[in-house]
Design an enzyme around this catalytic site. Structure first.
Site, PDB file in Angstrom:
ATOM      1  N   ARG A   1      -6.052   5.503  -8.284  1.00 58.02           N
ATOM      2  CA  ARG A   1      -5.847   6.919  -8.624  1.00 58.02           C
ATOM      3  C   ARG A   1      -5.970   7.153 -10.126  1.00 58.02           C
ATOM      4  O   ARG A   1      -6.570   8.128 -10.578  1.00 58.02           O
ATOM      5  CB  ARG A   1      -4.462   7.369  -8.156  1.00 58.02           C
ATOM      6  CG  ARG A   1      -4.337   7.615  -6.667  1.00 58.02           C
ATOM      7  CD  ARG A   1      -2.927   8.037  -6.329  1.00 58.02           C
ATOM      8  NE  ARG A   1      -1.984   6.948  -6.447  1.00 58.02           N
ATOM      9  CZ  ARG A   1      -0.689   7.086  -6.702  1.00 58.02           C
ATOM     10  NH1 ARG A   1      -0.187   8.292  -6.917  1.00 58.02           N
ATOM     11  NH2 ARG A   1       0.119   6.044  -6.771  1.00 58.02           N
TER      12      ARG A   1
ATOM     13  N   ALA B   1      -1.757   5.768   1.701  1.00 59.05           N
ATOM     14  CA  ALA B   1      -2.991   4.974   1.651  1.00 59.05           C
ATOM     15  C   ALA B   1      -3.218   4.241   2.965  1.00 59.05           C
ATOM     16  O   ALA B   1      -2.306   4.045   3.764  1.00 59.05           O
ATOM     17  CB  ALA B   1      -2.920   3.975   0.505  1.00 59.05           C
TER      18      ALA B   1
ATOM     19  N   LEU C   1       0.847  -1.186   0.000  1.00 57.98           N
ATOM     20  CA  LEU C   1       0.000   0.000   0.000  1.00 57.98           C
ATOM     21  C   LEU C   1       0.884   1.238   0.000  1.00 57.98           C
ATOM     22  O   LEU C   1       1.909   1.276   0.690  1.00 57.98           O
ATOM     23  CB  LEU C   1      -0.891   0.024   1.250  1.00 57.98           C
ATOM     24  CG  LEU C   1      -2.046  -0.993   1.301  1.00 57.98           C
ATOM     25  CD1 LEU C   1      -2.683  -0.980   2.693  1.00 57.98           C
ATOM     26  CD2 LEU C   1      -3.087  -0.683   0.252  1.00 57.98           C
ATOM     27  N   ASP C   2       0.505   2.259  -0.761  1.00 59.76           N
ATOM     28  CA  ASP C   2       1.238   3.523  -0.739  1.00 59.76           C
ATOM     29  C   ASP C   2       1.295   4.055   0.688  1.00 59.76           C
ATOM     30  O   ASP C   2       0.411   3.783   1.509  1.00 59.76           O
ATOM     31  CB  ASP C   2       0.553   4.566  -1.626  1.00 59.76           C
ATOM     32  CG  ASP C   2       0.704   4.247  -3.104  1.00 59.76           C
ATOM     33  OD1 ASP C   2       1.571   3.418  -3.445  1.00 59.76           O
ATOM     34  OD2 ASP C   2      -0.043   4.829  -3.904  1.00 59.76           O
ATOM     35  N   SER C   3       2.328   4.821   0.994  1.00 58.23           N
ATOM     36  CA  SER C   3       2.467   5.366   2.346  1.00 58.23           C
ATOM     37  C   SER C   3       1.270   6.223   2.731  1.00 58.23           C
ATOM     38  O   SER C   3       0.857   6.250   3.893  1.00 58.23           O
ATOM     39  CB  SER C   3       3.760   6.179   2.456  1.00 58.23           C
ATOM     40  OG  SER C   3       3.765   7.242   1.518  1.00 58.23           O
TER      41      SER C   3
END
Length: 259
Positions: A210, A78, A74-76
């Site tokens: 996104r 997110a 997961l993106d930081s």
């Protein structure tokens, strides 16, 4: 199935040997901020401290006293479900995570940011009042099934060994990665209150919510849209092959339903 595999939680005692004997898979909730790796290392250090290890440092790859890994990233910025394997469970991550993932995404029509989410700088604004729910739902059909998607520039994808997002923050120019095949199993409009809209997304690996929100904005006639969620969306279910581990899949559904 790896030996001693279990989806139930086993209490940690002060014995390092008992901690090292654990084998299994479980889900944890990642908040916005830390990277998936940071969260895993912090969690691992907490377990080792409870087991009596002095000054553990899980960021050092050599001489790891506890084998642990996470499936998917997961993106930081997110939040959502992160599937974690411990012991022999780490060998099952690639098998278990062959299924789909579910996200809840909130987008905003008429605005575009450089990161395609709420963390970035607004670079363009357009009118959106003319867009109806019916028009918007009609556009969802073209983003369902096997489609081609261009990954966002601000991502964990790498160039010359460095993440594109890091290179951009350093002021370097990077080119967009070419479009690649991704799969969207289900895409539903949950709520439509312009400029905001909420999507339920079920997709395969390598998919960027996104980019989906940005593409939907362009196709719907608003020309632009951005994800309101930092990081793009909230992951409500990790990618689990329900045939391989139905009990874990059910557990992840439960974890994901709480926020």
């Amino acid at each position: 199935m790896a030996r001693n595999m279990s989806t139930s939680f086993v209490p940690i005692t002060s014995s390092l040997s008992q901690l090292q004997s654990l084998n299994g898979l479980f889900a944890i909730y990642k908040k916005q901020g830390p990277t998936s790796a940071d969260l895993l290392n912090t969690f691992k250090d907490a377990l080792l401290k409870e087991a009596g290890v002095q000054n553990p440092n899980s960021r050092k790859r050599k001489k790891q006293s506890l084998k642990m890994g996470h499936g998917g990233t997961l993106d930081s910025a997110a939040s959502g479900v992160l599937v974690v394997g411990v012991g022999y469970g780490t060998k099952k991550l690639s098998t278990m995570l062959a299924g789909s993932k579910k996200y809840v995404a909130v987008g905003e029509l008429g605005k575009a940011t450089d990161t395609l989410d709420a963390t970035g700088k607004v670079i363009l604004e357009k009118d959106f009042e003319h867009i109806t729910r019916q028009d918007f739902e009609e556009k969802l059909k073209s983003f369902t099934g096997d489609i081609m998607q261009v990954p966002p520039l601000y991502s964990a994808l790498k160039k010359d060994g460095q993440r594109l997002s890091v290179l951009l923050k350093k002021g370097q120019k990077v080119e967009a990665k070419p479009a690649r095949p991704v799969t969207v199993y289900n895409l539903t409009l949950q709520e439509f209150k312009p400029p905001l809209f909420t999507l339920d997304v079920e997709c395969g690996g390598g998919f960027y919510v996104r980019s989906l929100v940005d593409d939907l904005g362009k196709e719907s006639g608003a020309h632009q849209a951005r994800s309101v969620h930092p990081g793009g969306a909230c992951l409500t279910r990790g990618a689990v092959d329900t045939g391989a581990c139905p009990a874990l899949s059910a557990a992840l559904y439960t974890v994901g339903a709480g926020y």
